[in-house]
Write a protein that holds these residues in place. Structure first.
Motif, PDB file in Angstrom:
ATOM      1  N   THR B  38       9.067   8.675  11.650  1.00  0.00           N
ATOM      2  CA  THR B  38       8.076   7.972  12.382  1.00  0.00           C
ATOM      3  C   THR B  38       6.668   8.710  12.525  1.00  0.00           C
ATOM      4  N   PRO B  39       5.556   7.845  12.247  1.00  0.00           N
ATOM      5  CA  PRO B  39       4.279   8.437  12.291  1.00  0.00           C
ATOM      6  C   PRO B  39       3.878   9.158  13.792  1.00  0.00           C
ATOM      7  N   ILE B 101       9.177 -11.337  15.654  1.00  0.00           N
ATOM      8  CA  ILE B 101       7.914 -11.592  15.490  1.00  0.00           C
ATOM      9  C   ILE B 101       7.422 -11.137  14.272  1.00  0.00           C
ATOM     10  N   MET B 102       8.277  -9.894  13.823  1.00  0.00           N
ATOM     11  CA  MET B 102       7.643  -9.398  12.557  1.00  0.00           C
ATOM     12  C   MET B 102       7.945 -10.368  11.243  1.00  0.00           C
ATOM     13  N   TYR B 130      -2.924  -3.378   5.041  1.00  0.00           N
ATOM     14  CA  TYR B 130      -2.740  -4.231   6.354  1.00  0.00           C
ATOM     15  C   TYR B 130      -1.135  -4.552   5.946  1.00  0.00           C
ATOM     16  N   LEU B 131      -0.804  -4.946   4.561  1.00  0.00           N
ATOM     17  CA  LEU B 131       0.483  -5.451   4.266  1.00  0.00           C
ATOM     18  C   LEU B 131       1.390  -4.153   4.160  1.00  0.00           C
ATOM     19  N   VAL B 136       5.750  -1.126   6.977  1.00  0.00           N
ATOM     20  CA  VAL B 136       6.319   0.226   7.712  1.00  0.00           C
ATOM     21  C   VAL B 136       6.557  -0.045   9.168  1.00  0.00           C
ATOM     22  N   ALA B 137       5.671  -0.823   9.816  1.00  0.00           N
ATOM     23  CA  ALA B 137       5.652  -1.176  11.135  1.00  0.00           C
ATOM     24  C   ALA B 137       7.182  -1.853  11.365  1.00  0.00           C
ATOM     25  N   ALA B 138       7.310  -2.956  10.351  1.00  0.00           N
ATOM     26  CA  ALA B 138       8.527  -3.827  10.602  1.00  0.00           C
ATOM     27  C   ALA B 138       9.927  -2.786  10.315  1.00  0.00           C
TER      28      ALA B 138
END
Lengths: 159, 159
Positions: B38-39, B101-102, B130-131, B136-138
């Motif tokens: 996790t960042p 939503i991801m 962004y991609l 990573v966020a997903a």
């Protein structure tokens, strides 16, 4: 009209409309003081569905035209602020905060309407109900904020 | 690059970014089990600000080009779903709902990246961070949902 383009714009509207579904009015909204001219509850989903179909049509219709960039940029802008409004009003119960969001939302819908009309009559016309509705919605938000000065916002850090 | 067009796209990003500000991670997020990769917290606002500047640049850059409709439609779609994510994750604490939503969010960012590259190399390149980040966020969302199966969603009707 490009049906795939229509589908992408409609998907964006599904995202915006989803906030209305995941942050519904509920019992709390019923307890608020509302002006006499408040539309009945069933009007809201019907109006939004109609608007979303119309503006997806407008986006798809002007998409192929030269000089459509401003219309589509305003289209994108209204999508973000429309999505933001419900969580702030119904989620956080921040009536004045929601009213603040109405400012860029109204500007973006107005900008999109003007730009659409310059490109194509029918695309412009398809934005007129949205501009009308967002004006009514902003007035309603302002009235509800004025009539309910003592609403306590939801403090998520205490939930 | 058209600076007014850039400003409209950036305004849309301000709308999307505002959800992160009005639905901040807070104390609750700290209590969640998170994967080792996790960042740190400060990475998130820095990354999002960079992404929003880059994609506003990309939108403004391709806006004037013929055939930019798909790129801008995907741009609008990512804006709505990016705005939707924070209220569902941090507001309602619906970890699986946010993961759902991801899916359209990732599709819209992927679609925008591909379409941007077909129009202009630099616009495409501006979407690559962004991609990468949304992937990573997903993955982070999926891990957090898996590691915290007992999180109780916020029930606004009981607040």
């Amino acid at each position: 009209m490009d049906i795939f383009l229509f589908a992408i714009f409609l998907a964006a509207c599904v995202g915006a409309g989803a906030t209305g579904a995941v942050f519904p009015p509920g019992e709390w909204y019923k307890t608020l003081n509302k002006p006499s001219w408040t539309p009945p509850d069933w009007v809201f989903p019907v109006t939004w569905t109609t608007i979303y179909l119309l503006i997806s049509f407008a986006g798809a219709r002007v998409g192929g035209l030269e000089g459509s960039a401003y219309a589509l940029a305003f289209w994108a802008m209204q999508g973000a602020f429309a999505t933001l409004w419900s969580p702030v009003f119904f989620g956080l119960r921040r009536l004045k905060g929601a009213l603040l969001i109405m400012v860029p939302l109204w500007i973006s819908v107005f900008g999109a309407t003007v730009c659409m009309f310059q490109l194509d009559f029918w695309a412009g016309l398809a934005f007129v109900p949205y501009l009308t509705w967002i004006t009514v919605a902003a007035a309603l938000n302002a009235s509800v904020a004025r009539l309910n000065p003592n609403v306590v916002p939801v403090d998520l850090s205490k939930v």
